[in-house]
Motif scaffolding. Structure first.
Motif, PDB file in Angstrom:
ATOM      1  N   GLN A  75       0.823  -1.209   0.000  1.00 13.04           N
ATOM      2  CA  GLN A  75       0.000   0.000   0.000  1.00 13.04           C
ATOM      3  C   GLN A  75       0.866   1.270   0.000  1.00 13.04           C
ATOM      4  OE1 GLN A  75      -2.984  -0.275   3.222  1.00 13.04           O
ATOM      5  NE2 GLN A  75      -2.737  -2.501   3.118  1.00 13.04           N
ATOM      6  N   ALA A  76       2.129   1.151   0.420  1.00 12.04           N
ATOM      7  CA  ALA A  76       3.011   2.318   0.552  1.00 12.04           C
ATOM      8  C   ALA A  76       3.818   2.485  -0.729  1.00 12.04           C
ATOM      9  CB  ALA A  76       3.924   2.151   1.767  1.00 12.04           C
ATOM     10  N   ARG A  77       3.171   2.964  -1.777  1.00 11.18           N
ATOM     11  CA  ARG A  77       3.792   3.071  -3.100  1.00 11.18           C
ATOM     12  C   ARG A  77       4.414   4.447  -3.307  1.00 11.18           C
ATOM     13  NH1 ARG A  77       1.930  -0.847  -6.861  1.00 11.18           N
ATOM     14  NH2 ARG A  77       1.161  -2.648  -5.664  1.00 11.18           N
ATOM     15  N   ALA A  78       5.675   4.438  -3.717  1.00 14.89           N
ATOM     16  CA  ALA A  78       6.392   5.688  -3.985  1.00 14.89           C
ATOM     17  C   ALA A  78       6.091   6.141  -5.407  1.00 14.89           C
ATOM     18  CB  ALA A  78       7.883   5.495  -3.777  1.00 14.89           C
ATOM     19  N   ASN A  79       4.917   6.724  -5.592  1.00 14.72           N
ATOM     20  CA  ASN A  79       4.527   7.156  -6.938  1.00 14.72           C
ATOM     21  C   ASN A  79       5.259   8.451  -7.306  1.00 14.72           C
ATOM     22  OD1 ASN A  79       3.096   9.314  -5.707  1.00 14.72           O
ATOM     23  ND2 ASN A  79       1.233   8.076  -5.564  1.00 14.72           N
ATOM     24  N   ARG A 107       7.626  11.008  -4.996  1.00 11.04           N
ATOM     25  CA  ARG A 107       9.043  11.197  -5.291  1.00 11.04           C
ATOM     26  C   ARG A 107       9.349  12.677  -5.544  1.00 11.04           C
ATOM     27  NH1 ARG A 107       8.047   6.790  -8.696  1.00 11.04           N
ATOM     28  NH2 ARG A 107       8.849   7.849 -10.564  1.00 11.04           N
ATOM     29  N   GLU A 108       8.410  13.390  -6.130  1.00  8.41           N
ATOM     30  CA  GLU A 108       8.611  14.822  -6.376  1.00  8.41           C
ATOM     31  C   GLU A 108       8.580  15.597  -5.057  1.00  8.41           C
ATOM     32  OE1 GLU A 108       9.669  18.189  -7.829  1.00  8.41           O
ATOM     33  OE2 GLU A 108       9.641  16.345  -9.043  1.00  8.41           O
ATOM     34  N   ARG A 109       7.722  15.190  -4.125  1.00  6.36           N
ATOM     35  CA  ARG A 109       7.700  15.830  -2.807  1.00  6.36           C
ATOM     36  C   ARG A 109       9.044  15.663  -2.100  1.00  6.36           C
ATOM     37  NH1 ARG A 109       3.207  13.848   1.132  1.00  6.36           N
ATOM     38  NH2 ARG A 109       4.191  15.454   2.439  1.00  6.36           N
ATOM     39  N   ILE A 110       9.605  14.466  -2.204  1.00  8.80           N
ATOM     40  CA  ILE A 110      10.899  14.206  -1.566  1.00  8.80           C
ATOM     41  C   ILE A 110      11.992  15.023  -2.245  1.00  8.80           C
ATOM     42  CG2 ILE A 110      12.654  12.432  -1.156  1.00  8.80           C
ATOM     43  CD1 ILE A 110      10.271  10.434  -0.903  1.00  8.80           C
ATOM     44  N   ARG A 111      11.978  15.055  -3.570  1.00 12.19           N
ATOM     45  CA  ARG A 111      12.987  15.798  -4.328  1.00 12.19           C
ATOM     46  C   ARG A 111      12.958  17.282  -3.957  1.00 12.19           C
ATOM     47  NH1 ARG A 111      11.299  14.188  -8.792  1.00 12.19           N
ATOM     48  NH2 ARG A 111      12.602  12.326  -8.858  1.00 12.19           N
ATOM     49  N   ALA A 112      11.754  17.807  -3.721  1.00 11.64           N
ATOM     50  CA  ALA A 112      11.604  19.234  -3.440  1.00 11.64           C
ATOM     51  C   ALA A 112      12.152  19.643  -2.076  1.00 11.64           C
ATOM     52  CB  ALA A 112      10.125  19.617  -3.534  1.00 11.64           C
ATOM     53  N   VAL A 113      12.396  18.678  -1.192  1.00  9.52           N
ATOM     54  CA  VAL A 113      12.943  19.007   0.134  1.00  9.52           C
ATOM     55  C   VAL A 113      14.311  19.660   0.008  1.00  9.52           C
ATOM     56  CG1 VAL A 113      13.782  18.024   2.309  1.00  9.52           C
ATOM     57  CG2 VAL A 113      11.605  17.244   1.331  1.00  9.52           C
ATOM     58  N   GLY A 114      15.138  19.124  -0.894  1.00 10.35           N
ATOM     59  CA  GLY A 114      16.391  19.777  -1.217  1.00 10.35           C
ATOM     60  C   GLY A 114      17.574  19.452  -0.328  1.00 10.35           C
ATOM     61  N   THR A 115      17.400  18.715   0.755  1.00 14.73           N
ATOM     62  CA  THR A 115      18.533  18.336   1.600  1.00 14.73           C
ATOM     63  C   THR A 115      19.284  17.172   0.959  1.00 14.73           C
ATOM     64  OG1 THR A 115      17.226  16.734   2.854  1.00 14.73           O
ATOM     65  CG2 THR A 115      17.259  19.008   3.673  1.00 14.73           C
ATOM     66  N   LYS A 116      20.519  16.930   1.422  1.00 17.60           N
ATOM     67  CA  LYS A 116      21.298  15.820   0.874  1.00 17.60           C
ATOM     68  C   LYS A 116      20.620  14.471   1.136  1.00 17.60           C
ATOM     69  CE  LYS A 116      25.849  17.751   0.194  1.00 17.60           C
ATOM     70  NZ  LYS A 116      25.600  17.800  -1.243  1.00 17.60           N
ATOM     71  N   PRO A 117      20.068  14.221   2.338  1.00 18.10           N
ATOM     72  CA  PRO A 117      19.333  12.974   2.518  1.00 18.10           C
ATOM     73  C   PRO A 117      18.142  12.845   1.568  1.00 18.10           C
ATOM     74  CG  PRO A 117      19.902  13.892   4.633  1.00 18.10           C
ATOM     75  CD  PRO A 117      20.242  14.940   3.622  1.00 18.10           C
ATOM     76  N   ALA A 118      17.444  13.954   1.319  1.00 19.66           N
ATOM     77  CA  ALA A 118      16.320  13.914   0.385  1.00 19.66           C
ATOM     78  C   ALA A 118      16.800  13.645  -1.035  1.00 19.66           C
ATOM     79  CB  ALA A 118      15.531  15.218   0.445  1.00 19.66           C
ATOM     80  N   GLU A 119      17.926  14.240  -1.395  1.00 21.43           N
ATOM     81  CA  GLU A 119      18.488  13.989  -2.727  1.00 21.43           C
ATOM     82  C   GLU A 119      18.874  12.522  -2.883  1.00 21.43           C
ATOM     83  OE1 GLU A 119      21.746  16.659  -3.206  1.00 21.43           O
ATOM     84  OE2 GLU A 119      20.487  18.463  -3.092  1.00 21.43           O
ATOM     85  N   LEU A 120      19.493  11.959  -1.839  1.00 23.56           N
ATOM     86  CA  LEU A 120      19.855  10.540  -1.875  1.00 23.56           C
ATOM     87  C   LEU A 120      18.613   9.677  -2.025  1.00 23.56           C
ATOM     88  CD1 LEU A 120      21.752   8.094  -1.479  1.00 23.56           C
ATOM     89  CD2 LEU A 120      21.422   8.386   0.996  1.00 23.56           C
ATOM     90  N   LEU A 121      17.609   9.929  -1.195  1.00 24.92           N
ATOM     91  CA  LEU A 121      16.399   9.125  -1.243  1.00 24.92           C
ATOM     92  C   LEU A 121      15.709   9.257  -2.597  1.00 24.92           C
ATOM     93  CD1 LEU A 121      14.459   7.246   0.208  1.00 24.92           C
ATOM     94  CD2 LEU A 121      13.314   9.250   1.189  1.00 24.92           C
ATOM     95  N   SER A 122      15.675  10.479  -3.127  1.00 29.78           N
ATOM     96  CA  SER A 122      15.049  10.701  -4.431  1.00 29.78           C
ATOM     97  C   SER A 122      15.762   9.911  -5.521  1.00 29.78           C
ATOM     98  CB  SER A 122      15.077  12.199  -4.747  1.00 29.78           C
ATOM     99  OG  SER A 122      14.627  12.444  -6.059  1.00 29.78           O
TER     100      SER A 122
END
Length: 322
Positions: A207-211, A215-230
């Motif tokens: 049920q926890a699908r990274a659509n 992924r765009e929400r994560i990318r928009a965070v802009g931190t290095k961890p967010a960039e890695l996760l994205s």
């Protein structure tokens, strides 16, 4: 006079993992959540070889800014059965999608000289009884070894919240989920010990699908961890599309960490759960009896649903904090 409600103490966890794209996300969630205190991290072969998954854990910890955590390498093969093939078709040749060692160096953390099972035992025996939660997100070999190495940890552990298993269909086989199928004897030990076991299985994690929107929400965070996760999730999504035909990949392992952070996110149902060891077609199946409500005590619990929006809020908040 009004009193301010006291904030609950962080949940103290040992994360046992096999990074793996979704394990990397689980590390970031645990590291970035104020509601979790990460006591140790241990690795087990699964999504990739023990050398690769251990290197990956150190690489993710570096991005998370963690430099003082005990990290121990664990089992490189199942208890009894031959080592099974890793999953490069899903997690890439390195285990972190297309990321290479050159792009993402390891953290400057010396590995603990103890085997993972011994580190688990030592931490659980050191801390007050009922305060440490084990969160395995890979094959259960290290957890089973720890329980056999020092049986007293079973009564001291607060609970085991594991990513693995399924009440319905599997993914490694028609009946078995990858982590349990990798080492069914270890899973049998973990499920049969009398500690509390919460199974966060495929029924929930699918049920926890990274659509694309997530992924765009994560990318928009802009931190290095967010960039890695994205970056990891983009590779993970493409691999799932090619190999499994999914339009968005399920992010399995952070769901177990999320359950520890906030159990109200999860629909939980007590149910007897046992691991099949002898079936010609069903070895590694987690047989959950959901036919009727459980009467009396039941130490095994199945996770059946998750509040997806709140889960992604937790995940994104964690990478913002790091």
């Amino acid at each position: 006079m009004t009193t301010t409600p006291q904030k609950a103490a962080p949940r103290r966890i040992i994360l046992d993992c096999d990074p793996g794209c979704d394990d990397a996300a689980a590390i970031l969630l645990a590291a970035g959540s104020p509601d979790v205190e990460l006591l140790a991290l241990t690795t087990v072969a699964g999504n990739q070889t023990i050398e690769k998954v251990t290197s990956n854990a150190l690489r993710v910890l570096r991005v998370a800014g963690i430099t003082d955590l005990p990290v121990a390498m664990g089992a490189r093969r199942p208890l009894i059965r031959p080592a099974i093939e890793a999953a490069p078709e899903i997690h890439g040749e390195t285990g972190l999608g297309g990321l290479t060692q050159e792009e993402l160096p390891e953290a400057d953390i010396a590995l603990d000289p103890r085997p993972a099972a011994q580190l688990i035992v030592d931490v659980v025996m050191r801390e007050p009884a009922g305060t440490v939660t084990l969160v395995p997100t890979g094959p259960l070999t290290n957890i089973a070894l720890a329980a056999r190495l020092e049986p007293r940890i079973v009564s001291r552990v607060k609970e085991v919240v594991l990513m693995g298993g399924a009440c319905r269909e599997g993914n490694a086989t028609a009946c078995a989920e990858f982590n349990v199928e990798n080492d069914p004897e270890a899973a049998h030990i973990v499920f049969e010990e009398p500690w509390k076991v919460t199974m966060i299985g495929l029924d929930l994690t699918y049920q926890a699908r990274a659509n694309a929107a997530v992924r765009e929400r994560i990318r928009a965070v802009g931190t290095k961890p967010a960039e890695l996760l994205s970056r990891i999730l983009d590779d993970y999504a493409e691999n799932y599309r090619v190999w499994r035909g999914f339009d968005a990949p399920p992010l399995h392992d952070p769901c177990a960490v999320a359950c520890v952070i906030d159990p109200t996110l999860i629909t939980l149902r007590p149910a007897p759960i046992h691991v099949e060891l002898k079936g010609a077609l069903t070895t590694g199946m987690t047989v959950a009896d959901l036919r009727r409500p459980v009467k009396g005590e039941c130490h095994t619990i199945a996770g059946l649903g998750i509040d997806v929006d709140r889960f992604w809020d937790l995940m994104i908040d964690a990478v913002k904090r790091l």
